[in-house]
Design a protein around this motif. Structure first.
Motif, PDB file in Angstrom:
ATOM      1  N   ALA A 228       0.810  -1.228   0.000  1.00  0.00           N
ATOM      2  CA  ALA A 228       0.000   0.000   0.000  1.00  0.00           C
ATOM      3  C   ALA A 228       0.841   1.274   0.000  1.00  0.00           C
ATOM      4  O   ALA A 228       0.374   2.336  -0.419  1.00  0.00           O
ATOM      5  CB  ALA A 228      -0.927   0.006   1.214  1.00  0.00           C
ATOM      6  N   VAL A 229       2.096   1.181   0.483  1.00  0.00           N
ATOM      7  CA  VAL A 229       2.951   2.369   0.604  1.00  0.00           C
ATOM      8  C   VAL A 229       4.274   2.132  -0.134  1.00  0.00           C
ATOM      9  O   VAL A 229       4.902   1.078   0.040  1.00  0.00           O
ATOM     10  CB  VAL A 229       3.236   2.716   2.091  1.00  0.00           C
ATOM     11  N   PHE A 230       4.682   3.117  -0.934  1.00  0.00           N
ATOM     12  CA  PHE A 230       5.939   3.001  -1.683  1.00  0.00           C
ATOM     13  C   PHE A 230       6.778   4.263  -1.503  1.00  0.00           C
ATOM     14  O   PHE A 230       6.253   5.380  -1.532  1.00  0.00           O
ATOM     15  CB  PHE A 230       5.666   2.810  -3.182  1.00  0.00           C
ATOM     16  N   ILE A 231       8.070   4.050  -1.306  1.00  0.00           N
ATOM     17  CA  ILE A 231       9.032   5.151  -1.295  1.00  0.00           C
ATOM     18  C   ILE A 231       9.766   5.079  -2.631  1.00  0.00           C
ATOM     19  O   ILE A 231      10.351   4.036  -2.963  1.00  0.00           O
ATOM     20  CB  ILE A 231      10.013   5.045  -0.112  1.00  0.00           C
ATOM     21  N   VAL A 232       9.709   6.160  -3.400  1.00  0.00           N
ATOM     22  CA  VAL A 232      10.174   6.119  -4.786  1.00  0.00           C
ATOM     23  C   VAL A 232      11.467   6.921  -4.959  1.00  0.00           C
ATOM     24  O   VAL A 232      11.472   8.143  -4.819  1.00  0.00           O
ATOM     25  CB  VAL A 232       9.083   6.648  -5.746  1.00  0.00           C
ATOM     26  N   ALA A 233      12.563   6.213  -5.273  1.00  0.00           N
ATOM     27  CA  ALA A 233      13.871   6.852  -5.446  1.00  0.00           C
ATOM     28  C   ALA A 233      14.181   7.036  -6.928  1.00  0.00           C
ATOM     29  O   ALA A 233      14.984   6.314  -7.519  1.00  0.00           O
ATOM     30  CB  ALA A 233      14.964   6.043  -4.750  1.00  0.00           C
ATOM     31  N   THR A 234      13.480   7.975  -7.531  1.00  0.00           N
ATOM     32  CA  THR A 234      13.801   8.460  -8.871  1.00  0.00           C
ATOM     33  C   THR A 234      13.215   9.855  -8.977  1.00  0.00           C
ATOM     34  O   THR A 234      12.669  10.371  -7.989  1.00  0.00           O
ATOM     35  CB  THR A 234      13.283   7.525  -9.987  1.00  0.00           C
ATOM     36  N   GLU A 235      13.306  10.479 -10.146  1.00  0.00           N
ATOM     37  CA  GLU A 235      12.799  11.836 -10.298  1.00  0.00           C
ATOM     38  C   GLU A 235      11.309  11.876  -9.958  1.00  0.00           C
ATOM     39  O   GLU A 235      10.533  11.028 -10.404  1.00  0.00           O
ATOM     40  CB  GLU A 235      13.026  12.291 -11.747  1.00  0.00           C
ATOM     41  N   ALA A 236      10.913  12.864  -9.152  1.00  0.00           N
ATOM     42  CA  ALA A 236       9.562  12.899  -8.592  1.00  0.00           C
ATOM     43  C   ALA A 236       8.456  13.093  -9.625  1.00  0.00           C
ATOM     44  O   ALA A 236       7.281  12.882  -9.326  1.00  0.00           O
ATOM     45  CB  ALA A 236       9.485  13.994  -7.527  1.00  0.00           C
ATOM     46  N   GLY A 237       8.821  13.468 -10.857  1.00  0.00           N
ATOM     47  CA  GLY A 237       7.824  13.683 -11.903  1.00  0.00           C
ATOM     48  C   GLY A 237       6.987  12.453 -12.227  1.00  0.00           C
ATOM     49  O   GLY A 237       5.858  12.576 -12.701  1.00  0.00           O
ATOM     50  N   ILE A 238       7.521  11.261 -11.960  1.00  0.00           N
ATOM     51  CA  ILE A 238       6.765  10.041 -12.300  1.00  0.00           C
ATOM     52  C   ILE A 238       5.536   9.867 -11.407  1.00  0.00           C
ATOM     53  O   ILE A 238       4.631   9.116 -11.733  1.00  0.00           O
ATOM     54  CB  ILE A 238       7.622   8.747 -12.261  1.00  0.00           C
ATOM     55  N   LEU A 239       5.508  10.566 -10.274  1.00  0.00           N
ATOM     56  CA  LEU A 239       4.412  10.384  -9.322  1.00  0.00           C
ATOM     57  C   LEU A 239       3.087  10.935  -9.849  1.00  0.00           C
ATOM     58  O   LEU A 239       2.022  10.502  -9.422  1.00  0.00           O
ATOM     59  CB  LEU A 239       4.750  11.032  -7.972  1.00  0.00           C
ATOM     60  N   HIS A 240       3.135  11.880 -10.789  1.00  0.00           N
ATOM     61  CA  HIS A 240       1.915  12.515 -11.291  1.00  0.00           C
ATOM     62  C   HIS A 240       0.986  11.506 -11.978  1.00  0.00           C
ATOM     63  O   HIS A 240      -0.156  11.333 -11.574  1.00  0.00           O
ATOM     64  CB  HIS A 240       2.273  13.651 -12.252  1.00  0.00           C
ATOM     65  N   GLU A 241       1.483  10.841 -13.021  1.00  0.00           N
ATOM     66  CA  GLU A 241       0.673   9.844 -13.735  1.00  0.00           C
ATOM     67  C   GLU A 241       0.401   8.627 -12.857  1.00  0.00           C
ATOM     68  O   GLU A 241      -0.667   8.048 -12.897  1.00  0.00           O
ATOM     69  CB  GLU A 241       1.401   9.399 -15.017  1.00  0.00           C
ATOM     70  N   LEU A 242       1.391   8.258 -12.065  1.00  0.00           N
ATOM     71  CA  LEU A 242       1.289   7.071 -11.222  1.00  0.00           C
ATOM     72  C   LEU A 242       0.186   7.216 -10.185  1.00  0.00           C
ATOM     73  O   LEU A 242      -0.576   6.277  -9.933  1.00  0.00           O
ATOM     74  CB  LEU A 242       2.639   6.820 -10.544  1.00  0.00           C
ATOM     75  N   ALA A 243       0.077   8.399  -9.592  1.00  0.00           N
ATOM     76  CA  ALA A 243      -0.953   8.642  -8.574  1.00  0.00           C
ATOM     77  C   ALA A 243      -2.358   8.454  -9.146  1.00  0.00           C
ATOM     78  O   ALA A 243      -3.268   7.978  -8.467  1.00  0.00           O
ATOM     79  CB  ALA A 243      -0.797  10.044  -7.996  1.00  0.00           C
ATOM     80  N   LYS A 244      -2.525   8.796 -10.433  1.00  0.00           N
ATOM     81  CA  LYS A 244      -3.832   8.608 -11.086  1.00  0.00           C
ATOM     82  C   LYS A 244      -4.130   7.118 -11.300  1.00  0.00           C
ATOM     83  O   LYS A 244      -5.262   6.687 -11.217  1.00  0.00           O
ATOM     84  CB  LYS A 244      -3.844   9.337 -12.442  1.00  0.00           C
ATOM     85  N   ALA A 245      -3.070   6.363 -11.572  1.00  0.00           N
ATOM     86  CA  ALA A 245      -3.227   4.925 -11.845  1.00  0.00           C
ATOM     87  C   ALA A 245      -3.459   4.118 -10.570  1.00  0.00           C
ATOM     88  O   ALA A 245      -4.130   3.083 -10.598  1.00  0.00           O
ATOM     89  CB  ALA A 245      -1.999   4.399 -12.566  1.00  0.00           C
ATOM     90  N   VAL A 246      -2.877   4.580  -9.448  1.00  0.00           N
ATOM     91  CA  VAL A 246      -3.021   3.842  -8.175  1.00  0.00           C
ATOM     92  C   VAL A 246      -3.511   4.788  -7.068  1.00  0.00           C
ATOM     93  O   VAL A 246      -2.800   5.060  -6.107  1.00  0.00           O
ATOM     94  CB  VAL A 246      -1.697   3.142  -7.762  1.00  0.00           C
ATOM     95  N   PRO A 247      -4.753   5.293  -7.181  1.00  0.00           N
ATOM     96  CA  PRO A 247      -5.253   6.279  -6.206  1.00  0.00           C
ATOM     97  C   PRO A 247      -5.350   5.754  -4.776  1.00  0.00           C
ATOM     98  O   PRO A 247      -5.383   6.531  -3.818  1.00  0.00           O
ATOM     99  CB  PRO A 247      -6.634   6.650  -6.754  1.00  0.00           C
TER     100      PRO A 247
END
Length: 310
Positions: A228-247
């Motif tokens: 349910a929780v992920f810490i993402v170690a790459t450029e933060a821009g990927i979180l935008h589309e990803l957040a829509k896919a896994v709300p």
């Protein structure tokens, strides 16, 4: 110009000029929202090769647009900001690399796609972080390898493929910005989380990651893993589309050594592109990527090999 007006004008110009906008995952949210296709280096390379558009607007960094032009010599390739470079590509000067290459005449040269057309033209094979293991795996075991320009990705691949490379000493400022101490503290506060990291990160970050992969690999991992929780170690821009896919999932950007405003790692080069620059770029059909034909042909060969293998 008002944001809504800009968006409408960009849409109008795209239709009028038969243009397509390709955007890397690290772009600003506004650009991702208006793009026809969002992806990582490999996906965007493939998309650039198949589009029927007359104009490709590449919202990313310079070497990515160059790759699109190498693959599409008869299309006009534009970039919103000419200065949007890359620390990896800029840190591998063609003159210096030629001297380096000449020291190892019996080595196959594999270069990460994050490099200039001149470096690609000196390479036998090009790879992305998504297909690097497959590309290395295609080389006979007795063949010596130079890997450039990312030493962190090179170190990771040496361990993964059980091969030894001669490494060019280059790195990505974005992926070297993560703080191990802060990441461990963050993980202690979120003990059920899984850490996903890009292989351009330093080895001490990769050691504690639950998953290591390309931008698209990280996205697929987070989409399919039940955590349910992920810490993402790459450029933060990927979180935008990803957040829509896994709300329903919590996405936390890995912390950096710097106390910056977003407390995450952002690529200043990627963020140089804006909606307004995108509009003027389409309107004026400039700045345009132009590559001398012989250089394009030489750089195309290792890219085509990569696309065939992947």
């Amino acid at each position: 110009m008002d944001k809504n007006v800009l968006v409408q004008e960009i849409i109008r110009l795209k239709k009028e000029k038969n243009a397509i906008i390709l955007a890397h995952y690290y772009q600003n949210e506004d650009i991702q929202e208006i793009a026809d296709f969002i992806g990582d280096s490999l996906e965007l390379s493939k998309k650039a090769q198949t589009t029927s558009a007359d104009i490709i607007v590449f919202a990313g960094v310079h070497f990515m647009a160059e790759t699109a032009k190498i693959l599409n010599p008869n299309k006009k390739v534009l970039v919103p900001d000419w200065e949007a470079g890359c620390s990896l590509a800029d840190g591998c000067d063609p003159k210096d690399f030629k001297i380096f290459k000449n020291q190892y005449p019996d080595h196959v040269i594999v270069t990460y796609i994050n490099c200039s057309a001149e470096i690609k033209a000196m390479s036998d094979l090009v790879c992305t972080s998504a297909n690097a293991k497959k590309i290395i795996g295609s080389i006979p075991l007795d063949q010596k390898i130079i890997f450039a320009p990312d030493q962190n990705l090179g170190n990771y691949l040496q361990k993964e493929t059980n091969r030894e490379f001669v490494l060019w000493k280059g790195s990505c400022v974005v992926h070297e910005a993560f703080s191990l101490d802060k990441l461990i503290d963050l993980y202690k506060k979120n003990p059920t989380a899984k850490i996903a990291a890009h292989p351009e990160s330093e080895s001490h970050i990769l050691k504690i990651a639950h998953y290591i992969g390309s931008t698209s690999g990280i996205i697929n991992f987070i989409k399919t893993d039940p955590t349910a929780v992920f810490i993402v170690a790459t450029e933060a821009g990927i979180l935008h589309e990803l957040a829509k896919a896994v709300p329903d999932k919590i996405l936390i950007p890995a912390p950096t050594t710097e106390d910056n405003t977003c407390a995450c790692s952002e690529c200043a080069f990627m963020k140089m592109n804006t909606l307004e620059k995108l509009y003027w770029c389409l309107k004026n059909e400039s700045p345009e990527i132009l590559i001398q034909e012989q250089l394009r042909i030489d750089a195309l060969k290792p890219i085509e090999k990569m696309l065939q293998l992947s």
